[in-house]
Design an enzyme around this catalytic site. Structure first.
Site, PDB file in Angstrom:
ATOM      1  N   ARG A  93      19.442 -59.333 -53.642  1.00 35.98           N
ATOM      2  CA  ARG A  93      18.587 -60.157 -54.169  1.00 35.98           C
ATOM      3  C   ARG A  93      17.739 -60.598 -53.672  1.00 35.98           C
ATOM      4  NH1 ARG A  93      19.660 -63.608 -60.123  1.00 35.98           N
ATOM      5  NH2 ARG A  93      20.585 -62.589 -60.869  1.00 35.98           N
ATOM      6  N   ASP A 151       9.815 -73.096 -67.587  1.00 32.75           N
ATOM      7  CA  ASP A 151      10.743 -72.599 -67.147  1.00 32.75           C
ATOM      8  C   ASP A 151      10.438 -72.737 -65.093  1.00 32.75           C
ATOM      9  OD1 ASP A 151      13.223 -70.376 -67.292  1.00 32.75           O
ATOM     10  OD2 ASP A 151      12.768 -70.034 -65.556  1.00 32.75           O
TER      11      ASP A 151
HETATM   12  C1  SAM Z   1      19.678 -67.762 -68.701  1.00 29.71           C
HETATM   13  S1  SAM Z   1      18.434 -67.440 -68.680  1.00 29.71           S
HETATM   14  C2  SAM Z   1      18.153 -68.775 -70.210  1.00 29.71           C
HETATM   15  C3  SAM Z   1      17.175 -68.610 -71.034  1.00 29.71           C
HETATM   16  C4  SAM Z   1      17.554 -68.435 -72.491  1.00 29.71           C
HETATM   17  N1  SAM Z   1      17.848 -70.622 -72.307  1.00 29.71           N
HETATM   18  C5  SAM Z   1      18.509 -68.247 -72.875  1.00 29.71           C
HETATM   19  O1  SAM Z   1      19.289 -69.346 -73.467  1.00 29.71           O
HETATM   20  O2  SAM Z   1      18.418 -66.837 -73.503  1.00 29.71           O
HETATM   21  C6  SAM Z   1      18.154 -69.096 -67.796  1.00 29.71           C
HETATM   22  C7  SAM Z   1      16.927 -70.330 -66.960  1.00 29.71           C
HETATM   23  O3  SAM Z   1      16.408 -71.006 -66.195  1.00 29.71           O
HETATM   24  C8  SAM Z   1      15.832 -71.253 -65.636  1.00 29.71           C
HETATM   25  N2  SAM Z   1      16.373 -72.022 -64.308  1.00 29.71           N
HETATM   26  C9  SAM Z   1      17.054 -72.214 -63.517  1.00 29.71           C
HETATM   27  N3  SAM Z   1      16.840 -73.370 -62.917  1.00 29.71           N
HETATM   28  C10 SAM Z   1      15.789 -74.028 -63.661  1.00 29.71           C
HETATM   29  C11 SAM Z   1      15.321 -75.544 -63.076  1.00 29.71           C
HETATM   30  N4  SAM Z   1      15.794 -75.988 -62.324  1.00 29.71           N
HETATM   31  N5  SAM Z   1      14.668 -75.728 -63.271  1.00 29.71           N
HETATM   32  C12 SAM Z   1      14.042 -74.650 -64.630  1.00 29.71           C
HETATM   33  N6  SAM Z   1      14.597 -73.749 -65.370  1.00 29.71           N
HETATM   34  C13 SAM Z   1      15.458 -73.325 -64.322  1.00 29.71           C
HETATM   35  C14 SAM Z   1      15.783 -69.804 -65.161  1.00 29.71           C
HETATM   36  O4  SAM Z   1      14.951 -69.259 -64.590  1.00 29.71           O
HETATM   37  C15 SAM Z   1      16.085 -68.995 -65.884  1.00 29.71           C
HETATM   38  O5  SAM Z   1      14.668 -67.945 -66.934  1.00 29.71           O
END
Ligand code: SAM
Length: 286
Positions: free
Chosen positions: A48, A159
């Protein structure tokens, strides 16, 4: 041979990359975003970030570590590149079924009495989750949905990653990504644009997309009736999960609903403040 060496040996790397580089990156991502990168993720980090190394003209991961230690903008880019943004419309559809059957009727009644509705998708990725929720709230009758839109409804999608928020804000998705939207919602609240599908403007206008790191202070006023915090805690360690859950609980209105991901659970003191009312669905009782 360590797990790190075994991964490097089996895949090979073009750019110099050592275990110390991986550990420095993992430490930084944990400190800034709460995300844990166990040793098994060493090659994922390599694949990545190598594009960013090339773009910034770095010759080795050691040089890139040096760069992101001092350059906050590049560090943010690296963290974004290391997030997993997988999501889809109506993911874990039992949550949306529950919302439709158990929460929506009460919400619609409240809206009709002139009360407001607030919902938050707190790790929204590219918006599929919040738009699924918005479509279910508006329902399967366009006329009734349009009337609901006259009321005080506000949805927040946040996000860490700006790239995914931009996709959400545009609200345009490849047709293949929309096949899980039940027909009754798809017909009411989306439109075709070329080969893609766009969420209708009135639905998009309900949602504010904002960049927010869940570890940092939240500039959010007021409480929510519904919070979705799904499939992000899986990346955090136990203390981070516990702190996050306790903060989410403060942000949820009494009687409000919290939906978490299928492999997540409530931990810490806040768990006693909820009734479990479905699979990974909780109602705040105190
Ligand atoms: C796997 S996705 C989940 C999306 C959605 N909630 C779902 O369940 O389909 C996880 C998301 O969490 C975000 N993320 C990770 N760490 C984070 C943080 N510290 N604060 C805010 N968002 C975060 C990532 O950018 C990503 O878009």
């Amino acid at each position: 041979m360590t797990q790190f060496d075994a991964q490097i040996a089996s895949t090979g790397t073009e750019l110099p990359y050592t275990k110390a580089d991986f550990q420095a990156i993992a430490k930084m991502v944990h400190a800034h975003a709460g995300i844990c990168l166990p040793d098994g993720k060493a090659m994922l980090v390599y694949s990545r970030l190598s594009k960013l190394l090339r773009e910034t003209g770095q010759r080795s991961f050691a040089d890139y570590v040096e760069l992101i230690t001092h350059d906050a903008t590049e560090r943010a880019r690296a963290i974004e590149a290391l997030t997993t943004n997988h999501t889809k419309f109506f993911r874990e559809d039992h949550h949306f079924n529950h919302f439709e059957q158990e929460v929506r009727p009460e919400m619609v009644a409240r809206l009709k009495r002139g009360e407001r509705v607030r919902m938050w998708s707190s790790a929204s990725s590219s918006g599929e989750e919040i738009y699924s929720l918005a479509m279910v709230l508006l329902g399967t009758d366009r006329r009734e949905g349009k009337q609901l839109l006259q009321n005080d409804i506000a949805l927040l999608a946040t996000d860490l990653s700006q790239n995914v928020l931009n996709v959400g804000e545009a609200g345009v998705y490849p047709t293949s990504a929309t096949t899980d939207i039940p027909r009754r919602y798809f017909d009411c609240w989306t439109e075709k644009v070329g080969d893609d599908v766009r969420i209708l403007k009135e639905v998009r206008d309900l949602v504010r997309f904002r960049k927010l790191n869940l570890l940092n202070p939240w500039p959010i006023k007021g409480q929510f009736d519904v919070i979705f915090c799904r499939n992000v805690m899986i990346y955090f360690d136990e203390p981070t999960k516990e702190t996050l859950l306790s903060r989410l609980t403060e942000q949820l209105a009494p009687g409000g609903h919290l939906y978490i991901g299928h492999s997540e659970r409530l931990i810490g003191d806040c768990a006693a403040r909820y009734a479990s009312i479905g699979q990974t669905i909780y109602r705040k009782i105190r």
